[in-house]
Enzyme design. Structure first.
Site, PDB file in Angstrom:
ATOM      1  N   ALA A  65       0.857  -1.180   0.000  1.00  0.00           N
ATOM      2  CA  ALA A  65       0.000   0.000   0.000  1.00  0.00           C
ATOM      3  C   ALA A  65       0.898   1.237   0.000  1.00  0.00           C
ATOM      4  O   ALA A  65       2.058   1.172   0.441  1.00  0.00           O
ATOM      5  CB  ALA A  65      -0.885  -0.021   1.230  1.00  0.00           C
ATOM      6  N   GLY A 109       0.558  -5.142   0.745  1.00  0.00           N
ATOM      7  CA  GLY A 109      -0.620  -5.212  -0.117  1.00  0.00           C
ATOM      8  C   GLY A 109      -0.305  -5.824  -1.477  1.00  0.00           C
ATOM      9  O   GLY A 109      -1.197  -6.378  -2.136  1.00  0.00           O
ATOM     10  N   GLU A 112      -0.491  -9.457  -0.937  1.00  0.00           N
ATOM     11  CA  GLU A 112      -1.905  -9.786  -0.703  1.00  0.00           C
ATOM     12  C   GLU A 112      -2.709  -9.758  -1.997  1.00  0.00           C
ATOM     13  O   GLU A 112      -3.577 -10.602  -2.226  1.00  0.00           O
ATOM     14  CB  GLU A 112      -2.477  -8.801   0.329  1.00  0.00           C
ATOM     15  CG  GLU A 112      -1.790  -8.943   1.676  1.00  0.00           C
ATOM     16  CD  GLU A 112      -2.136  -7.811   2.625  1.00  0.00           C
ATOM     17  OE1 GLU A 112      -1.621  -6.688   2.445  1.00  0.00           O
ATOM     18  OE2 GLU A 112      -2.935  -8.039   3.541  1.00  0.00           O
ATOM     19  N   GLU A 132       4.502  -5.128   7.019  1.00  0.00           N
ATOM     20  CA  GLU A 132       3.729  -4.058   7.658  1.00  0.00           C
ATOM     21  C   GLU A 132       4.131  -3.849   9.111  1.00  0.00           C
ATOM     22  O   GLU A 132       4.004  -2.755   9.654  1.00  0.00           O
ATOM     23  CB  GLU A 132       2.222  -4.379   7.595  1.00  0.00           C
ATOM     24  CG  GLU A 132       1.615  -4.355   6.195  1.00  0.00           C
ATOM     25  CD  GLU A 132       1.647  -5.693   5.478  1.00  0.00           C
ATOM     26  OE1 GLU A 132       2.433  -6.584   5.862  1.00  0.00           O
ATOM     27  OE2 GLU A 132       0.870  -5.836   4.511  1.00  0.00           O
TER      28      GLU A 132
END
Ligand code: CAA
Length: 258
Positions: A65, A109, A112, A132
């Protein structure tokens, strides 16, 4: 359709979607996630598309992200916007097969997003991670749940708690990726796999995707019943007659998606 953060090409009934924010290693900002959900929805509805390949650049599938965009947000901001919730649900709901072709970093992300796809083909230089924890947060696009199902609790805990990266060989050994290919061959291999899927009856392709995904959502007995009933249901299609006749007549099947 013109996009700012992705590039979409359709070739031989396969949509190739490239994440394209090289200046930020394809970090998932809100514009990219919105455009990606839109492009995948369009591909899902487009009769000329029978399979999808999602990729990034050679250096990064996606480095997670977008930290710059997120850094100043408050709990109320991200909770009220349900950050990533709406678009990710759209991506999870795509019915056509999506292959993630991962070269370089697939972190946070990015890892993911690759795991939401139906399977992952990795280049030899791929690196997967859920770092993260180094930012004072945890995964937010399903990483704690999906990585654990892919590689088991011990490795998933190791990745999420230490933030270490996994290389392509370890990812293949652990069941995170379906195959590892030379970096220069990643896109040709992923496109060839997608074209192979595109040749099949799209009714059975959809049924297979739904049945495998069911394994993550239900008990073994319910999943097997779901599979068997759909196996039975496919006997109502012309493509089942054609596929079995072609086998017996020693010729290639001509599927019509009926
Ligand atoms: N968000 C925003 N920008 C990012 C980014 C990210 N996730 N990852 C890399 N970038 C940017 C860098 O800031 C840098 O930009 P500038 O040149 O403007 O400084 C550019 O991309 C190139 O990155 P580096 O100079 O850091 O490249 P490197 O080769 O030295 O390192 C890397 C590569 C190891 C991937 C490193 O960039 C890195 O650690 N990135 C962050 C990875 C990360 O923590 N991801 C998780 C994000 S949180 C998340 O994803 C939450 C969730 O689950 C939803």
């Amino acid at each position: 359709m013109a996009y700012e953060t992705i590039i979409v090409e359709i070739e031989d009934e396969v949509a190739l979607i490239r994440l394209n924010r090289p200046e930020a290693l394809n970090a998932l900002n809100s514009a990219l996630v919105r455009e990606l959900a839109g492009a995948l929805t369009d591909a899902d509805r487009n009769d000329k598309v029978r399979a999808i390949v999602l990729t990034g650049s050679e250096k990064a599938f996606a480095a997670g992200a977008d930290i710059k965009e997120m850094s100043q947000k408050s709990f109320v901001d991200v909770y009220s916007q349900d950050m990533f919730g709406t678009e990710i649900k759209v991506i999870e709901g795509i019915r056509k097969p999506i292959i993630a072709a991962v070269s370089g970093y697939a972190l946070g992300g990015g890892c993911e997003l690759a795991m939401i796809c139906d399977f992952i083909i990795a280049a030899e230089n791929a690196k997967f991670g859920q770092p993260e924890i180094n930012l004072g947060v945890i995964a937010g696009i399903g990483g704690t749940q999906r990585l654990t199902r892919f590689v088991g609790k011990s490795k998933a805990m190791d990745m999420h708690l230490t933030g270490r990266f996994m290389d392509a060989a370890e990812a293949e050994r652990s069941g995170l990726v379906s195959r590892v290919v030379p970096t220069a061959k990643l896109i040709p291999e992923a496109m060839a796999a997608a074209r192979k899927i595109a040749e099949k009856s799209q009714v059975s392709v959809k049924a297979a995707k739904e049945a495998v995904n069911r394994a993550y959502e239900t008990t073994m007995a319910e999943g097997i019943l779901f599979e068997r009933r759909n196996f039975h249901a496919l006997f109502s299609t012309e493509d089942q007659k054609e596929g079995m006749a072609a086998f017996l007549e020693k010729r290639e099947p001509q599927f019509r998606d009926r």
